[in-house]
Scaffold this active site. Structure first.
Site, PDB file in Angstrom:
ATOM      1  N   TYR A  86       0.839  -1.212   0.000  1.00 56.60           N
ATOM      2  CA  TYR A  86       0.000   0.000   0.000  1.00 56.60           C
ATOM      3  C   TYR A  86       0.871   1.258   0.000  1.00 56.60           C
ATOM      4  O   TYR A  86       0.613   2.219  -0.742  1.00 56.60           O
ATOM      5  CB  TYR A  86      -0.871  -0.079   1.248  1.00 56.60           C
ATOM      6  CG  TYR A  86      -1.819   1.054   1.501  1.00 56.60           C
ATOM      7  CD1 TYR A  86      -3.046   1.126   0.834  1.00 56.60           C
ATOM      8  CD2 TYR A  86      -1.529   2.038   2.450  1.00 56.60           C
ATOM      9  CE1 TYR A  86      -3.941   2.143   1.105  1.00 56.60           C
ATOM     10  CE2 TYR A  86      -2.421   3.055   2.736  1.00 56.60           C
ATOM     11  CZ  TYR A  86      -3.620   3.103   2.056  1.00 56.60           C
ATOM     12  OH  TYR A  86      -4.505   4.116   2.343  1.00 56.60           O
TER      13      TYR A  86
ATOM     14  N   LYS B  69       0.926   4.155  -2.751  1.00 60.11           N
ATOM     15  CA  LYS B  69       0.522   5.513  -2.373  1.00 60.11           C
ATOM     16  C   LYS B  69       1.634   6.521  -2.634  1.00 60.11           C
ATOM     17  O   LYS B  69       1.371   7.666  -3.002  1.00 60.11           O
ATOM     18  CB  LYS B  69       0.115   5.540  -0.895  1.00 60.11           C
ATOM     19  CG  LYS B  69      -1.216   4.832  -0.605  1.00 60.11           C
ATOM     20  CD  LYS B  69      -2.340   5.382  -1.467  1.00 60.11           C
ATOM     21  CE  LYS B  69      -3.722   5.167  -0.872  1.00 60.11           C
ATOM     22  NZ  LYS B  69      -4.788   5.601  -1.809  1.00 60.11           N
TER      23      LYS B  69
HETATM   24  P1  NAI Z   1     -13.462   3.017   1.911  1.00 61.32           P
HETATM   25  O1  NAI Z   1     -13.167   1.568   1.910  1.00 61.32           O
HETATM   26  O2  NAI Z   1     -14.711   3.480   2.556  1.00 61.32           O
HETATM   27  O3  NAI Z   1     -13.456   3.605   0.435  1.00 61.32           O
HETATM   28  C1  NAI Z   1     -12.782   3.039  -0.653  1.00 61.32           C
HETATM   29  C2  NAI Z   1     -13.807   2.815  -1.745  1.00 61.32           C
HETATM   30  O4  NAI Z   1     -13.139   2.373  -2.926  1.00 61.32           O
HETATM   31  C3  NAI Z   1     -14.813   1.744  -1.375  1.00 61.32           C
HETATM   32  O5  NAI Z   1     -16.136   2.256  -1.463  1.00 61.32           O
HETATM   33  C4  NAI Z   1     -14.549   0.634  -2.390  1.00 61.32           C
HETATM   34  O6  NAI Z   1     -15.710  -0.087  -2.774  1.00 61.32           O
HETATM   35  C5  NAI Z   1     -13.954   1.415  -3.546  1.00 61.32           C
HETATM   36  N1  NAI Z   1     -13.157   0.562  -4.438  1.00 61.32           N
HETATM   37  C6  NAI Z   1     -12.232  -0.369  -4.085  1.00 61.32           C
HETATM   38  N2  NAI Z   1     -11.736  -0.967  -5.178  1.00 61.32           N
HETATM   39  C7  NAI Z   1     -12.330  -0.377  -6.254  1.00 61.32           C
HETATM   40  C8  NAI Z   1     -12.197  -0.555  -7.656  1.00 61.32           C
HETATM   41  N3  NAI Z   1     -11.360  -1.464  -8.163  1.00 61.32           N
HETATM   42  N4  NAI Z   1     -12.940   0.223  -8.468  1.00 61.32           N
HETATM   43  C9  NAI Z   1     -13.811   1.135  -7.963  1.00 61.32           C
HETATM   44  N5  NAI Z   1     -13.985   1.333  -6.630  1.00 61.32           N
HETATM   45  C10 NAI Z   1     -13.247   0.583  -5.786  1.00 61.32           C
HETATM   46  O7  NAI Z   1     -12.202   3.728   2.606  1.00 61.32           O
HETATM   47  P2  NAI Z   1     -11.761   5.270   2.660  1.00 61.32           P
HETATM   48  O8  NAI Z   1     -11.045   5.439   3.940  1.00 61.32           O
HETATM   49  O9  NAI Z   1     -12.881   6.171   2.335  1.00 61.32           O
HETATM   50  O10 NAI Z   1     -10.664   5.333   1.504  1.00 61.32           O
HETATM   51  C11 NAI Z   1     -10.662   6.249   0.445  1.00 61.32           C
HETATM   52  C12 NAI Z   1      -9.237   6.468  -0.025  1.00 61.32           C
HETATM   53  O11 NAI Z   1      -8.513   7.142   0.997  1.00 61.32           O
HETATM   54  C13 NAI Z   1      -8.469   5.175  -0.310  1.00 61.32           C
HETATM   55  O12 NAI Z   1      -7.655   5.355  -1.456  1.00 61.32           O
HETATM   56  C14 NAI Z   1      -7.610   5.012   0.920  1.00 61.32           C
HETATM   57  O13 NAI Z   1      -6.473   4.229   0.668  1.00 61.32           O
HETATM   58  C15 NAI Z   1      -7.290   6.448   1.230  1.00 61.32           C
HETATM   59  N6  NAI Z   1      -6.840   6.716   2.586  1.00 61.32           N
HETATM   60  C16 NAI Z   1      -7.709   6.678   3.637  1.00 61.32           C
HETATM   61  C17 NAI Z   1      -7.265   6.965   4.908  1.00 61.32           C
HETATM   62  C18 NAI Z   1      -8.178   7.039   6.063  1.00 61.32           C
HETATM   63  O14 NAI Z   1      -7.712   7.458   7.159  1.00 61.32           O
HETATM   64  N7  NAI Z   1      -9.455   6.662   5.938  1.00 61.32           N
HETATM   65  C19 NAI Z   1      -5.835   7.229   5.173  1.00 61.32           C
HETATM   66  C20 NAI Z   1      -5.030   7.311   3.996  1.00 61.32           C
HETATM   67  C21 NAI Z   1      -5.530   7.036   2.762  1.00 61.32           C
END
Ligand code: NAI
Length: 303
Positions: free
Chosen positions: A172, A176
């Site tokens: 990851y 990133k």
């Molecule tokens: P989340 O799991 O709620 O959101 C990620 C979304 O991406 C999900 O709804 C999932 O269904 C969708 N997804 C996954 N694979 C996919 C694909 N192949 N095609 C289309 N959609 C797909 O988690 P969150 O926290 O909202 O994450 C959003 C972004 O923020 C991610 O890139 C995550 O790595 C990043 N992030 C989040 C942090 C946090 O503190 N929540 C910290 C650092 C980064």
């Protein structure tokens, strides 16, 4: 006249917007007049499975609030999926102004135990495919449109796990931090087309982080990340190629700096050892914005 930042008529694609951070970005920009493509495959945190309802539910939510949005359930993780997502925007609204690369999955494992060989659980490729290659697959077809129209805003979702390091996240973290390089080069290439590319490193309570936030969770409403994303997505965005840390109401600039350095025209191993304090002395560091500016930091020594 109000000085509120609006998105009237702007077409915004947000990947992974069926929940978590992406949903919040979508709600904010739709409430300010954006026409939003809600992309989400609807799988589990580890990327398994799919559920078309995730994107549709957010579209319904936006419409119920008087906004405009369309659902897209393609995966970002293939070139065809990326093209199809951009095509959804073109079919529904005729253009693309803003792309938020937000879709993400996790397959954490200490490096020692990370598996990816044939016959083993693949903990590497799906993570690179969604976060890093996925950004290529969706951004390139959007880029073609943005370049043609002379306008674009691209926000990619990086992470402190890669920028600063975190146990169990080589896969990851590499993906990133890869997005930081992606963003910096896009900024250079997009400059003359008014395409601005920036990255965020968010911190928020979502399903992805609910088991690791501990006591901080109630301070980290995901809606508090979206104001920065909306600002970077706006006409008024003042920067390109930059990275920002954002969470719980705090926004900060993360920058890549370089010390002045030590120089000796006939450098030796011992000279490196003996001048280590100068090599690492942060006094008067430089903050180059591209390779040319970095190379310029050598020049005073060569004069
Ligand atoms: P989340 O799991 O709620 O959101 C990620 C979304 O991406 C999900 O709804 C999932 O269904 C969708 N997804 C996954 N694979 C996919 C694909 N192949 N095609 C289309 N959609 C797909 O988690 P969150 O926290 O909202 O994450 C959003 C972004 O923020 C991610 O890139 C995550 O790595 C990043 N992030 C989040 C942090 C946090 O503190 N929540 C910290 C650092 C980064």
């Amino acid at each position: 006249m109000s000085d509120q930042l609006g998105f009237d008529g702007k077409v915004v694609i947000i990947t992974g917007a069926g929940g978590g951070l992406g949903r919040q970005h979508a709600l904010l920009m739709a409430a300010r007049g954006a026409l939003v493509v809600i992309n989400d495959l609807g799988g589990a945190v580890d990327g398994s499975g799919s559920d078309k309802g995730a994107a549709e539910r957010v579209v319904d939510e936006i419409k119920a609030l008087g906004g405009e949005a369309v659902a897209d359930t393609n995966s970002v993780a293939t070139p065809a999926g990326g093209k199809a997502i951009v095509q959804t925007a073109l079919d529904a609204y005729g253009k693309v102004d803003v792309l938020v690369n937000n879709a993400g999955i996790l397959r954490d494992k200490s490096f020692h135990n990370l598996t990816f060989a044939e016959g083993e659980p693949d903990l590497l490729n799906p993570v690179l495919d969604v976060h890093l290659k996925g950004a290529f697959y969706v951004t390139q077809p959007a880029w073609v449109v943005m370049r043609e129209q002379g306008y674009g805003r691209i926000i990619s979702t990086s992470s402190a796990a890669g920028i600063f390091g975190n146990f169990g996240q080589t896969n990851y973290g590499a993906a990133k931090m890869g997005l930081v390089g992606f963003t910096r080069v896009l900024a250079v290439e997009g400059a003359k087309y008014n395409i601005k590319a920036n990255a965020i490193a968010p911190l928020a309570l979502t399903r992805m982080t609910e088991n690791i936030m501990g006591g901080l969770g109630d301070k980290l409403d995901p809606g508090l990340v979206s104001p920065l994303v909306a600002f970077l997505a706006h006409d008024d965005c003042p920067v390109s190629g930059q990275v920002f840390s954002v969470g719980g109401g705090r926004v900060a600039h993360v920058f890549i700096a370089e010390t002045k350095g030590f120089y000796q025209h006939d450098l030796t191993v011992e000279a490196v050892r003996d001048n280590w304090a100068t090599v690492t002395d942060q006094t008067g560091y430089g903050v180059p914005n591209n390779l040319g500016e970095e190379t310029a930091l050598f020049l005073p020594f060569f004069a």
